[in-house]
Design a protein around this motif. Sequence first.
Motif, PDB file in Angstrom:
ATOM      1  N   VAL A   1      -7.378   6.722  -4.833  1.00  0.00           N
ATOM      2  CA  VAL A   1      -7.583   8.057  -3.973  1.00  0.00           C
ATOM      3  C   VAL A   1      -6.287   8.919  -4.303  1.00  0.00           C
ATOM      4  CG1 VAL A   1      -9.240   7.092  -2.454  1.00  0.00           C
ATOM      5  CG2 VAL A   1      -6.835   7.239  -2.000  1.00  0.00           C
ATOM      6  N   GLY A   2      -5.132   8.449  -4.506  1.00  0.00           N
ATOM      7  CA  GLY A   2      -4.066   9.106  -4.501  1.00  0.00           C
ATOM      8  C   GLY A   2      -4.006  10.382  -5.516  1.00  0.00           C
ATOM      9  N   PRO A   3      -4.165  10.146  -6.901  1.00  0.00           N
ATOM     10  CA  PRO A   3      -4.325  11.015  -7.909  1.00  0.00           C
ATOM     11  C   PRO A   3      -5.533  12.176  -7.735  1.00  0.00           C
ATOM     12  CG  PRO A   3      -4.319   9.110  -9.073  1.00  0.00           C
ATOM     13  CD  PRO A   3      -4.496   8.731  -7.580  1.00  0.00           C
ATOM     14  N   VAL A   4      -6.677  11.783  -7.214  1.00  0.00           N
ATOM     15  CA  VAL A   4      -7.808  12.720  -6.923  1.00  0.00           C
ATOM     16  C   VAL A   4      -7.266  13.529  -5.602  1.00  0.00           C
ATOM     17  CG1 VAL A   4     -10.176  12.805  -5.951  1.00  0.00           C
ATOM     18  CG2 VAL A   4      -9.383  10.934  -7.590  1.00  0.00           C
ATOM     19  N   ILE A   5      -6.727  13.163  -4.567  1.00  0.00           N
ATOM     20  CA  ILE A   5      -6.229  13.850  -3.470  1.00  0.00           C
ATOM     21  C   ILE A   5      -5.339  14.904  -4.105  1.00  0.00           C
ATOM     22  CG2 ILE A   5      -4.854  13.867  -1.440  1.00  0.00           C
ATOM     23  CD1 ILE A   5      -6.623  11.271  -0.547  1.00  0.00           C
ATOM     24  N   ALA A   6      -4.385  14.574  -4.790  1.00  0.00           N
ATOM     25  CA  ALA A   6      -3.239  15.187  -5.569  1.00  0.00           C
ATOM     26  C   ALA A   6      -3.750  16.528  -6.312  1.00  0.00           C
ATOM     27  CB  ALA A   6      -2.374  14.508  -6.017  1.00  0.00           C
ATOM     28  N   LYS A   7      -4.805  16.165  -7.090  1.00  0.00           N
ATOM     29  CA  LYS A   7      -5.513  17.112  -7.781  1.00  0.00           C
ATOM     30  C   LYS A   7      -6.132  18.127  -7.228  1.00  0.00           C
ATOM     31  CE  LYS A   7      -4.873  16.151 -12.482  1.00  0.00           C
ATOM     32  NZ  LYS A   7      -4.377  16.930 -13.526  1.00  0.00           N
TER      33      LYS A   7
ATOM     34  N   PHE B   1       0.959  -1.218  -0.093  1.00  0.00           N
ATOM     35  CA  PHE B   1      -0.170   0.123  -0.096  1.00  0.00           C
ATOM     36  C   PHE B   1       0.817   1.294  -0.028  1.00  0.00           C
ATOM     37  CE2 PHE B   1      -2.158   3.491   2.080  1.00  0.00           C
ATOM     38  CZ  PHE B   1      -3.299   3.540   1.699  1.00  0.00           C
ATOM     39  N   SER B   2       1.812   1.330   0.928  1.00  0.00           N
ATOM     40  CA  SER B   2       2.813   2.521   1.049  1.00  0.00           C
ATOM     41  C   SER B   2       3.558   2.748  -0.161  1.00  0.00           C
ATOM     42  CB  SER B   2       3.596   2.354   2.284  1.00  0.00           C
ATOM     43  OG  SER B   2       2.821   1.880   3.479  1.00  0.00           O
ATOM     44  N   TYR B   3       4.177   1.850  -0.768  1.00  0.00           N
ATOM     45  CA  TYR B   3       4.947   1.772  -1.958  1.00  0.00           C
ATOM     46  C   TYR B   3       4.192   2.440  -3.242  1.00  0.00           C
ATOM     47  CZ  TYR B   3       7.822   0.933  -5.956  1.00  0.00           C
ATOM     48  OH  TYR B   3       8.364   1.137  -7.203  1.00  0.00           O
ATOM     49  N   ASN B   4       2.799   1.994  -3.294  1.00  0.00           N
ATOM     50  CA  ASN B   4       2.010   2.273  -4.337  1.00  0.00           C
ATOM     51  C   ASN B   4       1.400   3.773  -4.293  1.00  0.00           C
ATOM     52  OD1 ASN B   4       2.522  -0.332  -5.427  1.00  0.00           O
ATOM     53  ND2 ASN B   4       0.354  -0.693  -5.885  1.00  0.00           N
ATOM     54  N   TRP B   5       1.417   4.116  -3.115  1.00  0.00           N
ATOM     55  CA  TRP B   5       0.697   5.546  -2.951  1.00  0.00           C
ATOM     56  C   TRP B   5       1.794   6.382  -3.676  1.00  0.00           C
ATOM     57  CZ3 TRP B   5      -3.504   7.633  -0.271  1.00  0.00           C
ATOM     58  CH2 TRP B   5      -3.592   8.528  -0.285  1.00  0.00           C
TER      59      TRP B   5
ATOM     60  N   TYR C   1       5.191  15.492   0.706  1.00  0.00           N
ATOM     61  CA  TYR C   1       5.324  14.979   2.066  1.00  0.00           C
ATOM     62  C   TYR C   1       4.562  13.863   2.579  1.00  0.00           C
ATOM     63  CZ  TYR C   1       8.141  18.984   3.868  1.00  0.00           C
ATOM     64  OH  TYR C   1       8.980  19.959   4.467  1.00  0.00           O
ATOM     65  N   ILE C   2       3.282  13.929   1.782  1.00  0.00           N
ATOM     66  CA  ILE C   2       2.360  12.710   2.136  1.00  0.00           C
ATOM     67  C   ILE C   2       2.712  11.405   1.529  1.00  0.00           C
ATOM     68  CG2 ILE C   2       0.026  11.888   1.528  1.00  0.00           C
ATOM     69  CD1 ILE C   2      -0.934  14.858   1.743  1.00  0.00           C
ATOM     70  N   ALA C   3       3.347  11.421   0.137  1.00  0.00           N
ATOM     71  CA  ALA C   3       3.624  10.079  -0.302  1.00  0.00           C
ATOM     72  C   ALA C   3       4.908   9.707   0.614  1.00  0.00           C
ATOM     73  CB  ALA C   3       4.232  10.405  -1.655  1.00  0.00           C
ATOM     74  N   ALA C   4       5.915  10.615   1.020  1.00  0.00           N
ATOM     75  CA  ALA C   4       7.049  10.209   1.649  1.00  0.00           C
ATOM     76  C   ALA C   4       6.858   9.522   3.025  1.00  0.00           C
ATOM     77  CB  ALA C   4       8.003  11.390   1.735  1.00  0.00           C
TER      78      ALA C   4
ATOM     79  N   PRO D   1      -4.360   3.283  -3.137  1.00  0.00           N
ATOM     80  CA  PRO D   1      -3.578   4.636  -3.562  1.00  0.00           C
ATOM     81  C   PRO D   1      -3.885   5.088  -5.058  1.00  0.00           C
ATOM     82  CG  PRO D   1      -2.339   3.250  -2.348  1.00  0.00           C
ATOM     83  CD  PRO D   1      -3.525   2.323  -2.617  1.00  0.00           C
ATOM     84  N   GLY D   2      -4.201   4.192  -5.801  1.00  0.00           N
ATOM     85  CA  GLY D   2      -4.429   4.437  -7.189  1.00  0.00           C
ATOM     86  C   GLY D   2      -5.736   5.230  -7.514  1.00  0.00           C
TER      87      GLY D   2
END
Length: 484
Positions: free
Chosen positions: A428-434, A288-292, A450-453, A425-426
Motif C-alpha cells: 500500500v505504501g507505493p500506491v498511497i505515495a503515488k 511494519f514501521s521500518y518497512n514502510w 512525514y507519514i513514513a517518519a 507497507p510494500g
Amino acid sequence: MEPEEGEDRTPLLKESQPGTVPSCCSARYNLALLACLGFFLLYALRVNLSVALVDMVEPNTSLVKNATSNVCPEHSSTINVPRNTTGEKYSWDADTQGWILGSFFYGYIITQIPGGYLASKIGGKLLLGFGIFSTSVFTLLTPLAANLGVGYLIAVRALEGLGEGVTFPAMHSMWSSWAPPLERSKLLSISYAGAQLGTVVSLPLSGLICYYMNWVYVFYIFGALGVLWWFFWMGLVSDTPETHRSISHAEREYILSSLKDQLSTQKSVPWRLMLKSLPLWAIVVAHFSYNWTFYTLLTLLPTYMKEILRFDAQENGFLSALPYFGCWLCIILSGQIADYLREKQNFSTVCVRKCFTLIGMIGPALFLVAAGFIGCNYALAVAFVTISTTLGGFCTSGYSINHLDIAPSYAGILLGITNSFATIPGMVGPVIAKILTHNNTVGEWQTVFYIAASINLFGAIFFALFASGEVQDWAISGYHLHRN
C-alpha cells in the motif's frame, strides 16, 4: 520496568564455549557469504523494475512528467553519449505504475508464514534455493509479460513475490541451526547485507543498461545470474551442521554445544502461545514501521530523483543507490559492534537489540523529514536521504534478528509472521505515495516523508517498551529458561 535486564548480563557461552573455532573459511561463514550473494541477487531482481519503469513509460502519457517542469531547475549532465531509445514504451499512468510496483508484494505476503513452516519441516536450503530460482525465471519472463499487457506484468510480478516470500523465513530457519548465539549479529548481518548491496549495484547498473542498451536486458541479465547462483547454492550448502560434508569436527561441536539449551524438542508448533507473546508483537510493529519507510524509498526513490531533483536516468541510478551503499556499510559494522558489546562488554541482549532499533528507526525518521524541507538543494537532499537510509542499517542487529533471541526453534515461522505484516507497507505504501504525489510538488513529497517518519517513530517506541532478549518459555518446551 524490565527486571530481566539486570539478570542476563552474563554472555551465554562464557563458561561452556569450546576452544576457539576460526571464522575464516569456516562452514558457517561460507554459508553467510553464499547467502549474502543470494540476497544480493534477490534484491537486484526486486528493485530493477523501479529503474526500468522510468524507461518503460511514454513520457507524454505521464501526468507526473508534465507537472514537474517548474519544480526544480534541470540538473545539468556532463554525459553526452546518446541514450538508447529502442525499448518498447507503454501508456501507463501514475496510478497504474503504482499498482505495478506494488503487485510484487501481493504474492510476497502469501508465502511468508507457509515459508517459515515449510522450512521447519523440510529445511531452508531447498526452500531458499527454489525461491530465488523461481524469482529469476519469472524475471526473465518480465519483458514478454509487459508486451502482452499490464495485467500479465502485474501477474508475473506477483508470482515473483510468491517465490521471494519464502526466502527470509527459510534463511532464519537455517540460522537457527547454524548461528552460535554470540555470533548471530555478525552472521546474519553478513548474509542480509547482501540485500542492500544488491540494491546498491542494481540501481545504477539498471540505469546504465537502460541508458546504453535497452530496458529488457535489465531483466535478462539479473534473471540469468539468479539461475547461475542456484547451482552453486544447491551444491555447496547443507541445512544443518550435522549434514554438512566438509565442516570440521571442532566447528560442528562448537555450534551444536552453543545451541543445546535453546532448541525445542516438541514437534508441534505452539501457535496459541506464540501469537499471545508480546515480544513477538513488538517485533511485528517495529518490522511494519521500518518497512514502510524502506519500501516507499526503495520503489519511489528513482522517481523522486528524476521528477523532483531532475537527474537523468544514469545519474538517477547512481544517486538512488548511494543511500543503500551507506546502509550496507552500516549493517556490516553494526553486526560486529552488537556482538562485541554482548560478548566483550557484557551488555544484555535486550539492551543491544533495543538501542540498535531506536538508532535505526528514530535517526532515519528525523533525516527523512529534513530531506523534504531543503527543496531543490541537490546535495543536501541526497545527503539527508543517504544518512536516513544508512542509519536504518542498525535495525539489522536490532529487531530484525530478535526472532532468533526469543525462539530459535521457530525463528523461520516468527519471521514469516512479522514479515507478513511488514509486507503490507510494500503493497500500500507505493500506491498511497503515488496518489499523494499526483502533481509531484515538493509539498506532496513532504507529506509522504512525514507519514513514513511518524510510523517509524511509533514502531521504535513500541519495540523499546515491549521487546525481550531471552528465549521464551513456550519456545523451549522440555528445557529450562536460558538467558542470553
